[in-house]
Design an enzyme around this catalytic site. Structure first.
Site, mmCIF file in Angstrom:
data_model
loop_
_atom_site.group_PDB
_atom_site.id
_atom_site.type_symbol
_atom_site.label_atom_id
_atom_site.label_comp_id
_atom_site.label_asym_id
_atom_site.label_seq_id
_atom_site.Cartn_x
_atom_site.Cartn_y
_atom_site.Cartn_z
ATOM 1 N N GLN A 1 43.135 42.545 31.667
ATOM 2 C CA GLN A 1 43.179 41.318 32.464
ATOM 3 C C GLN A 1 44.607 40.880 32.782
ATOM 4 O OE1 GLN A 1 40.234 39.174 29.729
ATOM 5 N NE2 GLN A 1 39.813 38.246 31.704
ATOM 6 N N GLY B 1 38.942 34.267 24.957
ATOM 7 C CA GLY B 1 39.342 35.646 24.696
ATOM 8 C C GLY B 1 40.043 36.219 25.910
ATOM 9 N N HIS C 1 31.861 40.676 25.248
ATOM 10 C CA HIS C 1 32.455 40.398 26.567
ATOM 11 C C HIS C 1 33.818 41.087 26.690
ATOM 12 C CE1 HIS C 1 33.360 37.473 29.998
ATOM 13 N NE2 HIS C 1 34.553 37.971 29.714
ATOM 14 N N GLU C 2 34.625 40.985 25.628
ATOM 15 C CA GLU C 2 35.980 41.551 25.695
ATOM 16 C C GLU C 2 35.959 43.085 25.652
ATOM 17 O OE1 GLU C 2 38.232 39.639 26.685
ATOM 18 O OE2 GLU C 2 37.116 37.805 26.292
ATOM 19 N N CYS D 1 34.599 33.823 32.744
ATOM 20 C CA CYS D 1 35.655 34.817 32.520
ATOM 21 C C CYS D 1 36.893 34.378 33.284
ATOM 22 C CB CYS D 1 35.176 36.175 33.031
ATOM 23 S SG CYS D 1 36.391 37.474 32.841
ATOM 24 N N LEU D 2 38.047 34.524 32.653
ATOM 25 C CA LEU D 2 39.297 34.122 33.314
ATOM 26 C C LEU D 2 39.559 34.972 34.560
ATOM 27 C CD1 LEU D 2 41.561 33.580 30.176
ATOM 28 C CD2 LEU D 2 40.469 31.830 31.586
ATOM 29 N N HIS E 1 35.426 44.461 28.960
ATOM 30 C CA HIS E 1 36.661 44.535 29.768
ATOM 31 C C HIS E 1 37.391 45.858 29.523
ATOM 32 C CE1 HIS E 1 37.112 40.747 31.849
ATOM 33 N NE2 HIS E 1 36.886 40.040 30.749
#
Ligand code: NI
Length: 195
Positions: free
Chosen positions: A51, A46, A149-150, A107-108, A153
Site C-alpha cells: 500500500q 492496519g 485483510h492485510e 481500506c486506506l 494485500h
C-alpha cells in the site's frame, strides 16, 4: 519517521504478489516504523507494505490505538504497552481458519467505500517479529479480520475483490470520484497517490 503516500486501488503494485522479507535489515525496520506512522496518520487499523509501494510481505497492525486516543491523558499513561505499539508482522501466514464472520470493512487504498466481507471467525497464524522471532498465535474478532485483510494485500487482493461485481463497480466509481476531488494543496488528502 515519515508519513508515506498510500496507493489507491488501480495501482499495479496493489495487484502483485509481494516478495518475502529475507532479512530484517535496518531498511525494513525503518519501513515498518514509517508504515506505523502512516497508519496512525491515516487512522487505519492496519497497513501492508504494497500500500506504500513496497512489494514486500510486511504488515503493521494497530487495533488498539483508536481506543487509545479516546482515553484520558491519565489513562493513556497507565495503558499497557501493546495498546500503544503497533504490531509488526514479517512474512505473516495463516495456518488455519475456523468459522465464518461477516463484518463491514474499509481500506486506506479504497477511500470512501465500505462493504461487508466474509472472513474466518478465528485464525491460527504465524509471523516473524522485528527481532527475528517466529511467533504463532490464535486470534479472533477484529484482530483475525484485520490479519486476513492485510495478508490479502500481500497476495494482491483488495477487499472489493471479495464482494459482488455490482458492489465492486460502485466502489471503483467512489474511488474515481475521490481521486478527482483530491486537492493537492490539502495535506490531509494529498498524501494519497494514484499512479
Ligand atoms: Ni486495506
Amino acid at each position: 519517521m515519515t508519513v508515506l503516500k498510500i496507493l489507491v486501488a488501480g495501482h499495479p503494485v496493489l495487484k502483485k504478489i509481494a516478495s518475502p522479507v529475507h532479512e530484517i535489515s535496518e531498511k525494513i525496520k525503518k519501513l515498518a516504523a514509517d508504515m506505523a506512522e502512516t497508519m496512525k496518520f491515516a487512522k487505519g487499523l492496519g497497513l501492508a507494505a504494497p500500500q506504500v509501494g513496497e512489494s514486500l510481505r510486511l504488515v503493521v497492525l494497530d487495533i488498539g490505538y483508536l481506543d487509545f486516543d479516546a482515553l484520558s491523558k491519565d489513562d493513556q499513561e497507565k495503558a499497557p504497552d501493546p495498546v500503544m505499539r503497533p504490531l509488526v508482522l514479517v512474512n505473516p501466514e495463516i495456518i488455519s481458519g475456523q468459522g465464518t464472520v461477516e463484518q463491514e470493512e474499509g481500506c486506506l487504498s479504497v477511500p470512501g467505500y465500505r462493504a461487508v466481507v466474509p472472513r474466518y471467525e478465528s485464525i491460527h497464524f504465524r509471523y516473524t517479529d522485528l527481532n527475528g522471532k517466529l511467533i504463532e498465535r490464535s486470534v479472533d474478532g477484529l484482530f483475525a479480520i484485520a490479519v486476513q485483510h492485510e495478508i490479502d494485500h500481500l497476495n494482491g487482493t483488495l477487499f472489493i475483490e471479495r464482494i459482488s461485481r455490482l458492489k465492486r463497480n460502485i466502489a471503483q466509481k467512489k474511488v474515481k470520484k475521490y481521486l478527482e476531488e483530491l486537492d493537492p494543496e490539502d495535506d490531509e488528502t494529498s498524501y494519497r497517490l494514484y499512479g
